[in-house]
Motif scaffolding. Structure first.
Motif: not given
Length: 276
Positions: A154-157, A162-169
């Motif tokens: 979760c912290a890493y995400a 990636a592609f201009g935004r956080p993985l969590a997005g």
């Protein structure tokens, strides 16, 4: 395994195990023999898949009196391992390396009468009662490794772009982690309930078996999902994820596989007919 404290204050590591080599059936397959002799017994046989086999100073050994069958005649003995008739050997494993997994062979080992643990001939029943504690405890241990992996993912995400935004997005990432968090919460409370039932002296054999077969699967799947979030880093030996994955895999087998646990549950639900 556990520590046994002597009167002088020194603690000794003690291992315990039931399964004989090539004998998965604890009752019918137990072939280690304890032959009565003056002053005690002589043990002959081999135990396998023992935690702390190469580190322990003593072992709780389950053996049967010659001529007995099934669970009858099985007793538990405290056996010091510093005897020439005892041979411990290490088994290389893919995980849980610090535990010193291995096998122990007993070649006519003398055990004095005062080293009997529990009631004579009731060893298997007492061991099975302990499984109702150890199984949910192992489930919680696996979930602990998975929780650490989920927290890291979760912290890493949140931090990884990636592609201009956080993985969590990306819902492909966030929804998967949310699902695993949900399953882990359910699995954790399953284990807690089994232990609560035990603490309050209520029947809990089925709940203990449920806590053993499902939570380790949930934990393994959660760690695998966390590895995917990290991408190639998740597969790296420098990351702890791969070690946790291998360690948790051990508990898909330890204290009974999922199939054994489902058999236990089915027997509680439908009686002995489900065990035939």
């Amino acid at each position: 395994f556990f520590f046994l404290k002597k009167k002088n204050g020194i603690r000794y590591l003690v291992c315990d195990w039931i399964s004989d080599v090539f004998s998965p059936d604890l009752a019918a397959g137990l072939s280690t023999v304890a032959t009565p002799v003056p002053g005690g017994w002589r043990l002959r046989g081999e135990k396998t898949a023992i935690t702390a086999a190469v580190h322990a100073k003593a072992a709780l050994v389950y053996a049967r009196e010659p001529g007995t069958t099934r669970s009858a005649g099985i007793s538990c003995f405290l056996v010091p391992l510093n005897q020439p008739q005892v041979k411990a050997s290490h088994t290389a494993a893919m995980g849980c390396s610090p535990l010193g997994w291995g096998s122990i062979a007993f070649d006519d080992v003398f055990v004095p009468a005062d080293h009997l643990v529990g009631e004579y001939g009731r060893g298997l029943a007492e061991a099975l009662g302990h499984f109702d504690f150890s199984r949910p405890a192992l489930g919680l241990m696996c979930l602990g490794a998975a929780q650490a992996s989920l927290d890291e993912a979760c912290a890493y995400a949140v931090d990884r772009q990636a592609f201009g935004r956080p993985l969590a997005g990306f819902q492909g990432v966030s929804f998967a982690l949310a699902e695993h968090a949900t399953l882990m919460e359910a699995a954790r409370w399953m284990c807690y309930r089994a232990l609560w039932l035990r603490q309050t002296a209520q029947p809990h054999t089925a709940q203990a078996a449920m806590s053993k077969w499902w939570p380790p699967v949930v934990a393994k799947d959660t760690i695998e999902a966390a590895m995917k979030v990290f991408g190639n880093l998740g597969y790296s030996a420098e990351m702890p994820l791969q070690q946790r994955f291998r360690d948790v895999m051990a508990y898909l087998v330890a204290d009974g596989t999922a199939e054994i646990q489902k058999r236990v549950i089915a027997t509680v639900l439908m009686g002995r007919v489900a065990a035939t």
